[in-house]
Design a protein around this motif. Structure first.
Motif, mmCIF file in Angstrom:
data_model
loop_
_atom_site.group_PDB
_atom_site.id
_atom_site.type_symbol
_atom_site.label_atom_id
_atom_site.label_comp_id
_atom_site.label_asym_id
_atom_site.label_seq_id
_atom_site.Cartn_x
_atom_site.Cartn_y
_atom_site.Cartn_z
ATOM 1 N N VAL A 18 0.900 -1.297 0.030
ATOM 2 C CA VAL A 18 0.066 0.111 -0.111
ATOM 3 C C VAL A 18 0.996 1.138 -0.069
ATOM 4 O O VAL A 18 1.701 1.504 0.870
ATOM 5 N N ARG A 19 0.579 2.036 -1.009
ATOM 6 C CA ARG A 19 1.534 3.198 -1.042
ATOM 7 C C ARG A 19 0.824 4.616 -1.065
ATOM 8 O O ARG A 19 1.007 5.579 -0.316
ATOM 9 N N LYS A 20 -0.223 4.446 -2.109
ATOM 10 C CA LYS A 20 -1.390 5.661 -2.283
ATOM 11 C C LYS A 20 -2.473 5.752 -1.070
ATOM 12 O O LYS A 20 -2.840 6.896 -1.101
ATOM 13 N N ASP A 103 4.378 4.667 -10.712
ATOM 14 C CA ASP A 103 3.749 5.996 -10.257
ATOM 15 C C ASP A 103 3.745 6.030 -8.464
ATOM 16 O O ASP A 103 3.593 6.968 -7.979
ATOM 17 N N SER A 104 3.207 4.813 -8.066
ATOM 18 C CA SER A 104 3.041 4.525 -6.669
ATOM 19 C C SER A 104 4.332 4.568 -5.834
ATOM 20 O O SER A 104 4.215 5.248 -4.973
ATOM 21 N N VAL A 105 5.399 4.169 -6.434
ATOM 22 C CA VAL A 105 6.525 4.293 -6.031
ATOM 23 C C VAL A 105 6.896 5.452 -5.788
ATOM 24 O O VAL A 105 7.622 5.987 -4.702
ATOM 25 N N ALA A 106 6.923 6.215 -6.834
ATOM 26 C CA ALA A 106 6.950 7.687 -6.911
ATOM 27 C C ALA A 106 6.309 8.507 -5.673
ATOM 28 O O ALA A 106 6.750 9.304 -4.830
ATOM 29 N N GLY A 113 8.549 10.078 4.608
ATOM 30 C CA GLY A 113 8.925 10.608 5.945
ATOM 31 C C GLY A 113 7.634 11.086 6.758
ATOM 32 O O GLY A 113 7.732 11.411 7.697
ATOM 33 N N GLU A 114 6.470 10.896 6.067
ATOM 34 C CA GLU A 114 5.040 11.398 6.482
ATOM 35 C C GLU A 114 4.218 10.269 7.298
ATOM 36 O O GLU A 114 3.527 10.442 8.088
ATOM 37 N N VAL A 115 4.622 8.954 6.845
ATOM 38 C CA VAL A 115 4.014 7.883 7.259
ATOM 39 C C VAL A 115 4.349 7.705 8.805
ATOM 40 O O VAL A 115 5.535 7.852 9.388
ATOM 41 N N SER A 192 -4.886 2.156 6.539
ATOM 42 C CA SER A 192 -5.119 2.064 5.205
ATOM 43 C C SER A 192 -6.481 2.921 4.974
ATOM 44 O O SER A 192 -7.249 3.050 5.859
ATOM 45 N N LEU A 193 -6.386 3.638 3.731
ATOM 46 C CA LEU A 193 -7.640 4.311 3.539
ATOM 47 C C LEU A 193 -8.726 3.190 2.846
ATOM 48 O O LEU A 193 -8.491 3.121 1.551
ATOM 49 N N GLY A 194 -9.464 2.803 3.605
ATOM 50 C CA GLY A 194 -10.394 1.685 3.133
ATOM 51 C C GLY A 194 -9.574 0.193 3.397
ATOM 52 O O GLY A 194 -8.245 0.313 3.528
#
Length: 214
Positions: A18-20, A103-106, A113-115, A192-194
């Motif tokens: 989960v990235r985005k 794209d999700s890796v980027a 740093g915000e996680v 996670s968002l959902g």
């Protein structure tokens, strides 16, 4: 907290990187992370050595610095050949999937740093057999995967990442890791968002399964 209503197959097939969809605004209780690590400690390890250590980073300044180094590593990776987006040019469908992964890796590179919690599973290389790399890394990787499964069951999102290892020495110094303690991964952990994740597209079984002979 109550576990999600997932049967074992659903848990195994819907635990995604989960990235985005990581909630960067919601605090994750440390006790919840500890619960996930307790589950991970039940994983097998070579000769039952249990040479693992778990670095849990919640300090905002430390997370920001790790995020800065991770962002640099992601930029290097995405600018190099063989990245997610440039793989499988002969297969348009799979190429499109890999582009979305890129794209999700980027995105994660911009926000690591915000996680709220960063988990770094480590291995004591001083106790690991030098002659057996499979046994060495096989004594931490499945435990890290168990951590990710436990997190998913509790409504948390995680991602398996290793690009920070471009700066393993700098991060070891930042966190005060002793000599011989090696990092296996960097696992961002957040609500996670959902929780509606689905199995990912994978190669057909017939392409990868070999019975008795190749």
């Amino acid at each position: 907290m109550p576990l999600l209503d997932l049967n074992p197959d659903e848990l195994l097939t819907t635990t995604r990187s989960v990235r985005k969809r990581l909630d960067l605004t919601r605090t994750v209780p440390l006790e919840l992370v500890k619960d996930c690590v307790r589950v991970a400690l039940q994983a097998p390890s070579g000769s039952n050595r249990q040479t693992w250590h778990w670095m849990v980073v919640t300090d905002a300044e430390q997370r920001a610095e790790i995020g800065r180094l991770y962002r640099r590593a992601v930029q290097t990776y995405l600018n190099s050949e063989g990245t997610c987006a440039s793989l499988f040019p002969e297969d348009p469908e799979r190429h499109a999937v890999q582009r979305r992964v890129g794209d999700s890796v980027a995105h994660l590179g911009d926000h690591m740093g915000e996680v709220p919690v960063l988990v770094i599973p480590c291995l004591d290389a001083n106790e690991a057999p030098e002659y057996n790399e499979a046994g060495k890394w096989g004594s931490i990787i499945q435990a890290a995967w168990s951590y990710m499964l436990a997190a998913r069951a509790r409504g948390l999102g995680t991602a398996w990442t290793t690009l920070h290892l471009m700066y393993e020495k700098e991060i070891a110094e930042l966190l005060g890791l002793p000599d011989g303690i090696v990092q296996a991964a960097l696992i961002p952990t957040a609500y996670s968002l959902g929780t509606d994740f689905r199995p990912a597209a994978r190669q057909p079984l017939e392409q990868v399964l070999h019975i008795d002979t190749w």
